[in-house]
Design a protein around this motif. Structure first.
Motif, mmCIF file in Angstrom:
data_model
loop_
_atom_site.group_PDB
_atom_site.id
_atom_site.type_symbol
_atom_site.label_atom_id
_atom_site.label_comp_id
_atom_site.label_asym_id
_atom_site.label_seq_id
_atom_site.Cartn_x
_atom_site.Cartn_y
_atom_site.Cartn_z
ATOM 1 N N PRO A 1 22.099 28.481 24.591
ATOM 2 C CA PRO A 1 22.909 28.236 25.794
ATOM 3 C C PRO A 1 23.233 26.770 26.063
ATOM 4 O O PRO A 1 24.385 26.418 26.325
ATOM 5 C CB PRO A 1 22.042 28.825 26.923
ATOM 6 C CG PRO A 1 21.169 29.833 26.257
ATOM 7 C CD PRO A 1 20.908 29.300 24.889
ATOM 8 N N ILE A 2 22.238 25.888 25.983
ATOM 9 C CA ILE A 2 22.472 24.495 26.365
ATOM 10 C C ILE A 2 23.368 23.787 25.361
ATOM 11 O O ILE A 2 24.354 23.143 25.727
ATOM 12 C CB ILE A 2 21.119 23.756 26.518
ATOM 13 C CG1 ILE A 2 20.292 24.385 27.637
ATOM 14 C CG2 ILE A 2 21.349 22.275 26.803
ATOM 15 C CD1 ILE A 2 18.895 23.805 27.768
ATOM 16 N N ILE A 3 23.047 23.899 24.076
ATOM 17 C CA ILE A 3 23.836 23.200 23.062
ATOM 18 C C ILE A 3 25.250 23.750 23.003
ATOM 19 O O ILE A 3 26.203 23.023 22.712
ATOM 20 C CB ILE A 3 23.141 23.294 21.675
ATOM 21 C CG1 ILE A 3 23.821 22.365 20.672
ATOM 22 C CG2 ILE A 3 23.148 24.717 21.155
ATOM 23 C CD1 ILE A 3 23.741 20.909 21.036
ATOM 24 N N ASN A 4 25.422 25.040 23.326
ATOM 25 C CA ASN A 4 26.769 25.616 23.358
ATOM 26 C C ASN A 4 27.616 24.955 24.437
ATOM 27 O O ASN A 4 28.774 24.600 24.206
ATOM 28 C CB ASN A 4 26.674 27.122 23.586
ATOM 29 C CG ASN A 4 28.020 27.754 23.829
ATOM 30 O OD1 ASN A 4 28.384 28.057 24.969
ATOM 31 N ND2 ASN A 4 28.795 27.946 22.782
ATOM 32 N N ARG A 5 27.046 24.784 25.623
ATOM 33 C CA ARG A 5 27.792 24.140 26.710
ATOM 34 C C ARG A 5 28.095 22.686 26.372
ATOM 35 O O ARG A 5 29.178 22.173 26.670
ATOM 36 C CB ARG A 5 26.991 24.224 28.017
ATOM 37 C CG ARG A 5 26.831 25.639 28.535
ATOM 38 C CD ARG A 5 28.165 26.316 28.735
ATOM 39 N NE ARG A 5 28.029 27.712 29.114
ATOM 40 C CZ ARG A 5 29.020 28.592 29.094
ATOM 41 N NH1 ARG A 5 30.217 28.225 28.685
ATOM 42 N NH2 ARG A 5 28.822 29.845 29.454
ATOM 43 N N ILE A 6 27.137 21.996 25.755
ATOM 44 C CA ILE A 6 27.363 20.602 25.380
ATOM 45 C C ILE A 6 28.499 20.505 24.368
ATOM 46 O O ILE A 6 29.388 19.653 24.478
ATOM 47 C CB ILE A 6 26.068 19.985 24.813
ATOM 48 C CG1 ILE A 6 25.024 19.859 25.922
ATOM 49 C CG2 ILE A 6 26.340 18.625 24.183
ATOM 50 C CD1 ILE A 6 23.666 19.400 25.446
ATOM 51 N N ASN A 7 28.478 21.388 23.357
ATOM 52 C CA ASN A 7 29.535 21.375 22.346
ATOM 53 C C ASN A 7 30.900 21.649 22.958
ATOM 54 O O ASN A 7 31.898 20.984 22.630
ATOM 55 C CB ASN A 7 29.245 22.416 21.257
ATOM 56 C CG ASN A 7 28.105 22.014 20.356
ATOM 57 O OD1 ASN A 7 27.748 20.838 20.274
ATOM 58 N ND2 ASN A 7 27.505 22.969 19.679
ATOM 59 N N MET A 8 30.972 22.626 23.849
ATOM 60 C CA MET A 8 32.257 22.995 24.442
ATOM 61 C C MET A 8 32.789 21.882 25.339
ATOM 62 O O MET A 8 33.994 21.623 25.374
ATOM 63 C CB MET A 8 32.118 24.302 25.226
ATOM 64 C CG MET A 8 31.852 25.519 24.352
ATOM 65 S SD MET A 8 31.853 27.082 25.262
ATOM 66 C CE MET A 8 33.589 27.280 25.621
ATOM 67 N N LEU A 9 31.902 21.214 26.073
ATOM 68 C CA LEU A 9 32.350 20.132 26.943
ATOM 69 C C LEU A 9 32.740 18.892 26.144
ATOM 70 O O LEU A 9 33.691 18.188 26.492
ATOM 71 C CB LEU A 9 31.249 19.771 27.947
ATOM 72 C CG LEU A 9 30.976 20.799 29.047
ATOM 73 C CD1 LEU A 9 29.733 20.407 29.830
ATOM 74 C CD2 LEU A 9 32.171 20.908 29.983
ATOM 75 N N ALA A 10 32.004 18.607 25.062
ATOM 76 C CA ALA A 10 32.238 17.369 24.307
ATOM 77 C C ALA A 10 33.391 17.490 23.326
ATOM 78 O O ALA A 10 34.174 16.544 23.164
ATOM 79 C CB ALA A 10 30.961 16.967 23.563
ATOM 80 N N THR A 11 33.503 18.632 22.649
ATOM 81 C CA THR A 11 34.494 18.753 21.571
ATOM 82 C C THR A 11 35.444 19.929 21.745
ATOM 83 O O THR A 11 36.414 20.042 20.994
ATOM 84 C CB THR A 11 33.774 18.907 20.210
ATOM 85 O OG1 THR A 11 33.029 20.137 20.196
ATOM 86 C CG2 THR A 11 32.822 17.751 19.968
ATOM 87 N N GLY A 12 35.175 20.818 22.695
ATOM 88 C CA GLY A 12 36.016 22.001 22.851
ATOM 89 C C GLY A 12 35.715 23.088 21.841
ATOM 90 O O GLY A 12 36.423 24.095 21.782
ATOM 91 N N ILE A 13 34.666 22.911 21.036
ATOM 92 C CA ILE A 13 34.271 23.875 20.004
ATOM 93 C C ILE A 13 32.947 24.498 20.417
ATOM 94 O O ILE A 13 31.998 23.788 20.752
ATOM 95 C CB ILE A 13 34.135 23.182 18.631
ATOM 96 C CG1 ILE A 13 35.471 22.589 18.199
ATOM 97 C CG2 ILE A 13 33.630 24.161 17.589
ATOM 98 C CD1 ILE A 13 36.586 23.594 18.029
ATOM 99 N N ARG A 14 32.876 25.832 20.386
ATOM 100 C CA ARG A 14 31.663 26.504 20.862
ATOM 101 C C ARG A 14 30.683 26.838 19.745
ATOM 102 O O ARG A 14 29.651 27.460 20.010
ATOM 103 C CB ARG A 14 32.048 27.780 21.621
ATOM 104 C CG ARG A 14 32.873 28.778 20.855
ATOM 105 C CD ARG A 14 33.157 30.012 21.713
ATOM 106 N NE ARG A 14 34.069 30.950 21.077
ATOM 107 C CZ ARG A 14 35.371 30.971 21.268
ATOM 108 N NH1 ARG A 14 35.932 30.083 22.070
ATOM 109 N NH2 ARG A 14 36.149 31.854 20.669
ATOM 110 N N THR A 15 30.984 26.465 18.512
ATOM 111 C CA THR A 15 30.061 26.664 17.397
ATOM 112 C C THR A 15 29.618 25.301 16.863
ATOM 113 O O THR A 15 30.018 24.262 17.371
ATOM 114 C CB THR A 15 30.734 27.475 16.271
ATOM 115 O OG1 THR A 15 31.964 26.833 15.908
ATOM 116 C CG2 THR A 15 31.032 28.886 16.727
#
Length: 644
Positions: free
Chosen positions: A250-264
């Motif tokens: 959950p946490i790293i997914n939100r960080i990825n989506m906020l930082a790069t727009g990529i959820r993987t």
């Protein structure tokens, strides 16, 4: 009675108070300057951490600030408070170093070893150089990643379905998946969500499902099972047609989506002017990456395949029935979209009252075609009499970046390091032909984007920091040769760090880089202490025999180097042990956060061991070689007093 008086009679001081203060002053000058500059060097070595940006900067800046403030205070206390405290507490007679049994034991072991090293010079240097050379292929064989994965004690399941899935089918799939997930013994709680949450920041379509899986404590897991085993078991059970599975946290997914727009973990962004061409190029990229080791959960972000209700007005029919386009639009808006008929006031808030047809009257094309219209000439007629009602395909969601349309191919990396996986994927992409049409380009994003940014920052700042450390050593010793002698411990500290991360199975990451940065400061500090005592031994030699090649022999040099190295063994080992014993407990720590701490500590533990071995054995040898060269070339020794 006389014997009793003699028993309590105060014995005269072995040195006067003035002599004691002079000894403390001289010793403080001898050590404090070197320790002060060693502290400044440790602070300087942490400059690359301050230069980190993004996620890695937010994670490691508190560590860098905390250590810097502590070391600044340490540097000030070394030259101010420490001598005062020594003058208060160090009184009376002191036993020499060899009176301590531990010191005698260490000297008994160390002295024959240093004698053998000074005898077998070429062999000692060759062994060290070979060990250093071996680290090059060793480090190249170690994988790379942005940050070590933090175990969040939970799993985020993010499957993607077809973009035209109905609400009822999405709900059914969600319920089936939750039941299957809950059947695994290690799963404690399951919370699933389909579509967008009630917030403007969540743009998830109905086809994207998010399920948070809370796990039971590890003590309640089946014997021998790991988190990866649980994910593999769940992935095997959740093979549903039309659903592409995705696993993250959950946490790293939100960080990825906020930082790069990529959820993987990794995403390939494809830019261009046309969505259909982007969709076709995305499918070709996916085909090129299939079968790459480490690539898991590979799928194309849906940019086509969405269903849109199209109502095309027949203007000739409208004229025949005495209607216009506005009449049709008003009925369609009221019946399907909802028309505002009033407003309700609740306190200071106002809400619009919308009215539209019930769900059962607008849930199929046939029912929509039968929506009634009122004509002044013939009365009531169906919508299909004046308009063509049909479903058309279109983009389920339009994504854009930098004023360009964007598609994405997404995948996670498991059972392999991130760096080598992406490098192999890039090689496959380059080998493939005709993936991108003219005018289109792609960009690698996600964790790999962060990895490249961190590597570039460290690569340009590291040489600058080494240069600053070198000049700090020069100001400490006023000698290029002595500065180089202390700085040469840095590459040999790399040996132990490289072996530690290789045999422990840790990938190179920003966390490992921070560990090496901290290690280099510790290694230089220990090297400075050794050089100070070796120079002190040379001063004693010159004081005893004079500073001339006619009075000083090679054997004299060897004996005094051994004395400088062995007779001050305790402070050097204390410098090493304080660092080592403070780090080792981290290796036994468990719980959240240890996944990031261990890659920082591992290179420090391994590096402290090898750098201290190099300092205790090789540094005296190199020092002896330089002094023999000075004596042979100049006829005297160049003594660098680091005490004032």
């Amino acid at each position: 009675m006389k014997s009793i008086k003699n028993l309590f009679k105060k014995s005269p001081d072995w040195i006067t108070e003035e002599e004691r203060m002079q000894v403390i002053e001289k010793s403080s000058k001898q050590v404090s300057r070197g320790v002060f500059f060693a502290t400044i060097i440790i602070i300087t070595s942490f400059l690359p951490v301050f230069m980190l940006t993004g996620q890695e900067g937010k994670l490691f800046h508190p560590l860098a600030f905390t250590k810097t403030f502590i070391m600044i205070m340490d540097a000030l206390l070394v030259i101010t408070l420490a001598p005062v405290l020594i003058s208060f507490f160090m009184k009376g007679k002191f036993r020499p170093d060899n009176a301590n049994p531990v010191n005698r034991f260490l000297e008994k072991i160390y002295t024959p070893i240093i004698k053998a090293v000074l005898k077998w010079r070429k062999t000692t240097i060759a062994i060290n150089i070979i060990a250093l050379v071996i680290t090059i292929p060793l480090l190249k064989s170690v994988g790379t990643e942005f940050m070590p994965p933090l175990d969040e004690q939970s799993i985020l399941f993010m499957p993607v379905t077809l973009p035209d899935i109905s609400n009822g089918e999405a709900k059914r799939i969600l319920q089936v998946q939750d039941k299957i997930i809950k059947s695994v013994p290690e799963v404690d709680k399951v919370l699933g969500k389909a579509g967008r949450a009630n917030t403007a920041t969540d743009n998830s379509p109905i086809s994207m499902i998010e399920t948070i899986i809370m796990l039971k404590p590890k003590s309640e897991w089946r014997p021998g099972i790991t988190k990866n085993d649980i994910i593999k078991e769940l992935d095997t059970k959740l093979q549903i047609p039309g659903v592409v599975n995705g696993w993250t946290q959950p946490i790293i997914n939100r960080i990825n989506m906020l930082a790069t727009g990529i959820r993987t973990d990794v995403g390939i962004k494809i830019y261009g002017p046309n969505l259909d061409s982007i969709a076709a190029a995305s499918e070709r990229v996916k085909s090129a990456l299939e079968g790459t080791p480490g690539v898991q959960d590979l799928y194309v972000e849906p940019i086509t395949g969405g269903k849109y209700l199209s109502i095309q007005v027949n203007r000739e029919a409208l004229n025949r029935y005495g209607l216009n386009v506005a009449d049709v639009n008003q009925v369609v808006e009221s019946a399907i979209g909802g028309a505002a008929v009033g407003q309700t006031i609740e306190g200071r808030q106002r809400f619009s009252i919308n009215v539209r047809l019930a769900q059962e009257y607008r849930n199929s094309l046939d029912r929509i075609r039968r929506i009634p219209l009122q004509s002044a000439s013939i009365g009531e007629l169906p919508l299909s009499a004046v308009a063509e009602v049909k479903l058309e395909e279109g983009p389920p969601m339009i994504s854009s970046e930098n004023a360009l349309l964007r598609g994405a191919v997404l995948f996670n990396v498991r059972d392999r390091d991130l760096g080598s996986t992406v490098q192999e994927a890039i090689a496959k992409m380059n080998a493939a032909q005709g993936i991108l049409p003219e005018g289109y380009f792609l960009e690698w994003s996600g964790q790999y984007e962060n990895l490249l940014r961190g590597q570039q920052t460290l690569l340009w700042i590291a040489p600058v920091v080494l240069l600053i450390i070198f000049f700090s050593l020069y100001f400490a010793f006023h000698s290029m040769r002595e500065a180089f002698l202390s700085l040469i411990t840095v590459p040999f500290a790399l040996i132990g760090g490289a072996y530690a991360i290789y045999f422990y199975g840790v990938h190179l990451s920003v966390a490992v880089a921070v560990g090496f940065i901290a290690l280099f400061g510790i290694a230089v500090e220990t090297g400075i202490v050794m050089v100070i005592y070796l120079n002190d031994a040379m001063q004693q030699l010159v004081k005893t025999k004079g500073n001339s090649s006619e009075t000083i022999t090679r054997e004299d040099l060897r004996q005094y180097v051994i004395m400088g190295a062995a007779k001050r063994l305790r402070p050097k080992l204390m410098t090493v042990c304080v660092s080592l014993f403070g780090l080792i407990p981290v290796m036994w720590a468990t719980g959240v956060g240890t996944d990031v701490m261990k890659p920082i500590v591992l290179p420090m533990i391994g590096g402290v061991i090898t750098s201290s071995t190099h300092i205790l054995l090789v540094t005296p040898l190199i020092f002896l070689l330089t002094k023999e060269y000075e004596l042979r070339k100049y006829g005297k020794l160049e003594i660098y007093d680091a005490s004032h």
